[in-house]
Design a protein around this motif. Structure first.
Motif, PDB file in Angstrom:
ATOM      1  N   LEU A 185     -20.903   4.975  81.761  1.00  0.00           N
ATOM      2  CA  LEU A 185     -20.896   5.497  80.214  1.00  0.00           C
ATOM      3  C   LEU A 185     -22.168   6.206  79.937  1.00  0.00           C
ATOM      4  O   LEU A 185     -23.288   6.085  80.768  1.00  0.00           O
ATOM      5  N   PRO A 186     -22.211   7.078  79.132  1.00  0.00           N
ATOM      6  CA  PRO A 186     -23.635   7.800  78.475  1.00  0.00           C
ATOM      7  C   PRO A 186     -24.515   6.802  78.224  1.00  0.00           C
ATOM      8  O   PRO A 186     -24.026   5.475  77.896  1.00  0.00           O
ATOM      9  N   PRO A 187     -25.725   7.037  78.437  1.00  0.00           N
ATOM     10  CA  PRO A 187     -26.779   6.011  78.427  1.00  0.00           C
ATOM     11  C   PRO A 187     -26.689   5.387  76.799  1.00  0.00           C
ATOM     12  O   PRO A 187     -26.849   4.133  76.832  1.00  0.00           O
ATOM     13  N   ASP A 188     -26.568   6.067  75.850  1.00  0.00           N
ATOM     14  CA  ASP A 188     -26.490   5.439  74.575  1.00  0.00           C
ATOM     15  C   ASP A 188     -25.348   4.469  74.330  1.00  0.00           C
ATOM     16  O   ASP A 188     -25.646   3.617  73.661  1.00  0.00           O
ATOM     17  N   VAL A 189     -24.261   5.048  74.733  1.00  0.00           N
ATOM     18  CA  VAL A 189     -23.206   4.065  74.754  1.00  0.00           C
ATOM     19  C   VAL A 189     -23.237   2.729  75.754  1.00  0.00           C
ATOM     20  O   VAL A 189     -23.011   1.615  75.347  1.00  0.00           O
ATOM     21  N   ALA A 190     -24.017   2.969  76.810  1.00  0.00           N
ATOM     22  CA  ALA A 190     -24.115   1.815  77.724  1.00  0.00           C
ATOM     23  C   ALA A 190     -25.314   0.810  77.033  1.00  0.00           C
ATOM     24  O   ALA A 190     -24.876  -0.461  76.923  1.00  0.00           O
ATOM     25  N   SER A 191     -26.108   1.280  76.162  1.00  0.00           N
ATOM     26  CA  SER A 191     -27.015   0.370  75.704  1.00  0.00           C
ATOM     27  C   SER A 191     -26.512   0.026  74.554  1.00  0.00           C
ATOM     28  O   SER A 191     -26.915  -1.300  74.142  1.00  0.00           O
ATOM     29  N   ALA A 192     -25.445   0.459  73.733  1.00  0.00           N
ATOM     30  CA  ALA A 192     -24.893  -0.009  72.802  1.00  0.00           C
ATOM     31  C   ALA A 192     -23.948  -1.105  73.232  1.00  0.00           C
ATOM     32  O   ALA A 192     -23.942  -2.230  72.376  1.00  0.00           O
ATOM     33  N   ALA A 193     -23.393  -0.980  74.142  1.00  0.00           N
ATOM     34  CA  ALA A 193     -22.509  -2.134  74.602  1.00  0.00           C
ATOM     35  C   ALA A 193     -23.420  -3.368  75.190  1.00  0.00           C
ATOM     36  O   ALA A 193     -22.898  -4.434  74.890  1.00  0.00           O
ATOM     37  N   ALA A 194     -24.437  -2.976  75.634  1.00  0.00           N
ATOM     38  CA  ALA A 194     -25.429  -4.054  76.076  1.00  0.00           C
ATOM     39  C   ALA A 194     -25.739  -4.910  74.926  1.00  0.00           C
ATOM     40  O   ALA A 194     -25.754  -6.204  74.844  1.00  0.00           O
ATOM     41  N   ARG A 195     -26.145  -4.146  73.842  1.00  0.00           N
ATOM     42  CA  ARG A 195     -26.590  -4.871  72.647  1.00  0.00           C
ATOM     43  C   ARG A 195     -25.319  -5.481  71.771  1.00  0.00           C
ATOM     44  O   ARG A 195     -25.836  -6.691  71.497  1.00  0.00           O
ATOM     45  N   LEU A 196     -24.265  -5.046  71.895  1.00  0.00           N
ATOM     46  CA  LEU A 196     -22.944  -5.799  71.332  1.00  0.00           C
ATOM     47  C   LEU A 196     -22.967  -7.144  72.131  1.00  0.00           C
ATOM     48  O   LEU A 196     -22.563  -8.152  71.618  1.00  0.00           O
TER      49      LEU A 196
END
Lengths: 346, 346
Positions: B226-237
């Motif tokens: 995943l792109p870094p911002d998407v990976a980070s958003a997934a982890a946050r969710l």
């Protein structure tokens, strides 16, 4: 890869034009001599008919003389064959019957069930009521069992009718022995050799081939192959159901709507876990079907499709059955999102 | 004899010791590189994931900056990923979020749904309340869409946030375009080529292979691919859901109970018509399953069985999952009448 079933797909569930889900099933249509009219899937595998055989289970209520002794109305006889929604008319009819038996709801052994239909449940709660055994979809059948118990108890000189009735859901109780015998007479099967389970309302349920269940309903529709008293009792119950179809189900219920439209042309009854049984007297046919996964949405659609094909109704009845055979699915805003599509061929 | 599906039986429904009903299904477990860990049935046939991909649909809420701009809590982020039961805590959280957006329930385009759980419905009616869009199981997801709309509208200089948001459920609306794009990034699929349907809450749903859905959840659990911002958003969710599992479902709900027991070890989500998707971050795996007939009872049991096998939990979590993988069926009197039996092998 694991077990693969050979049952064919009978109904597809479409979202848009894409198949979202599929239902497999089997069905048998036979005449009263057992000759096969239509078969689909495995019709010799044992199936629990559940509530689809309530009319058969009500036969001893009539053949015993209990129905006459207690002057049962069509509404009460229909309620004995019902899986009702627990609406006020059902509850009142069951209550009135129990009162005539000098019994009360506490003698019902079906258990408490809140109405399954959301609007019926909401209306009940809004009236400040609490569900009890009378609201159980099987309460009418159990009133029939209690009525039969009172009659049998009186005949056997039992001093206390409530005492005689107690435990009537057990396989070895005199009431349930009569019920089991009626199932054997109608289906021609030896239930002592059939797989037995406990039904939702605590009575025994026996797994039987769809072929035998269809035969029973061909006999019920024609009287052929039944002892005269049983044939007469079956005809009386079919008439009662046709006279009082609301008692069998309720508001927006499949069996109620279809029998309101078709009268005595079709005597059909749903059972839990995707079962339907029906008599089609004018054709001399009986039918039984089982959706493999237990889905009632598919069982109802197939039942409607078979009624259309076999009875070829016209007018409002045809319109109703066409709607029920290919029901449209709507989402929470009322937008049409899909529909059921029949895969039965031939 | 008609269409015969090749899907294997995954769950049998027993009444007593007799098979009463059967559920077929397919499932895929893959790692974030797409390597297959387990496959059962046809995992390349398109399946509508329905609500099982709500976490993917919530990714733009975070990647856009809307979650930060509106200082969303874990409870709100979890509600955006939820199919909740419409209990007071869910309704209050959704209402509070809308108020912060200067919007109200009338801006939700999910439609009105009475709570599906009988006790929740009874409690609501007993309080004298009437259901509205806030009670819809998707109201949190739609709050997320409205929040994203407010953010996108502000960025694009829209004078009226409610006006910009209107029609957000349509595929071509800027909000839904962001949501569709997030699904494409996560699954690696071109949704323009996927079968499209309308979901229960009126947004589009795209049919995708289980293999691709499982891949998306492997990526969500690991960030890999995943792109870094998407990976980070997934982890946050995922963290939000683990922190506030009640928001995702509710009282006695599978996802809530399982995630309360397992925390961040499992991020699972049910979808209508027998779908489950899940991330198992510690194993680097994602999974997706579909019960062919749409039965949630079978989908839940298979999900529980897979969690047991893959995560090998101990203590209370193991006890819970064992109960959910082989649920006992009781009748109206509480008598045990049957159970579900797993047919997954290997």
């Amino acid at each position: 890869m694991g077990l693969v079933t050979g049952e064919p797909v009978v109904v597809e569930v479409l979202r848009g034009e894409t198949v979202e889900s599929r239902h497999l099933g089997a069905l048998a249509v036979v005449d009263a001599a057992g000759a096969l009219h239509t078969a689909w899937g495995d019709i010799d595998r044992p199936v629990f008919p559940r509530s689809a055989v309530k009319l058969l289970q009500a036969l001893p209520l009539v053949t015993s003389g209990a129905a006459d002794a207690f002057a049962l109305s069509d509404a009460e006889l229909a309620l004995a064959c019902a899986s009702h929604s627990g609406e006020p008319a059902h509850v009142a009819t069951a209550q009135g019957w129990l009162t005539r038996l000098d019994l009360s709801a506490e003698h019902l052994e079906c258990g408490t069930q809140w109405p399954a239909r959301e609007p019926v449940l909401r209306a009940l709660v809004a009236r400040g009521e609490v569900a009890g055994p009378l609201h159980n979809n099987c309460s009418g059948k159990h009133c029939g069992f209690l009525c039969l118990a009172c009659h049998l108890g009186h005949q056997s000189g039992a001093a206390n009718r409530a005492g005689f009735a107690r435990g009537y859901v057990a396989p070895e109780h005199p009431v349930m022995r009569e019920v089991t015998h009626a199932l054997e007479v109608a289906t021609g099967q030896d239930l002592a050799r059939a797989p037995r389970g406990i039904d939702g309302c605590s009575i025994p349920t026996y797994a039987l081939p769809l072929r035998a269940l269809a035969l029973a309903f061909a006999r019920v529709g024609t009287g052929s192959g039944l002892p005269p008293d049983v044939a007469s009792a079956a005809a009386r119950l079919r008439r009662a159901v046709a006279q009082a179809p609301f008692m069998v189900g309720g508001t927006d219920r499949f069996d109620t709507e279809v029998m309101q439209a078709l009268g005595e042309r079709l005597c059909c009854k749903v059972g839990a876990e995707g079962v339907y049984c029906a008599s089609l007297p004018e054709l001399g046919l009986g039918l039984a079907l089982k959706i493999d996964d237990g889905a009632s949405r598919a069982a109802e659609a197939v039942m409607a499709q078979l009624a259309l094909r076999l009875l070829r109704p016209s007018g409002d009845a045809a319109t109703l059955l066409q709607r029920l055979a290919a029901p449209v699915m709507r989402n929470w805003r009322g937008t049409e999102v899909g529909r059921l599509r029949m895969r039965l061929e031939g």
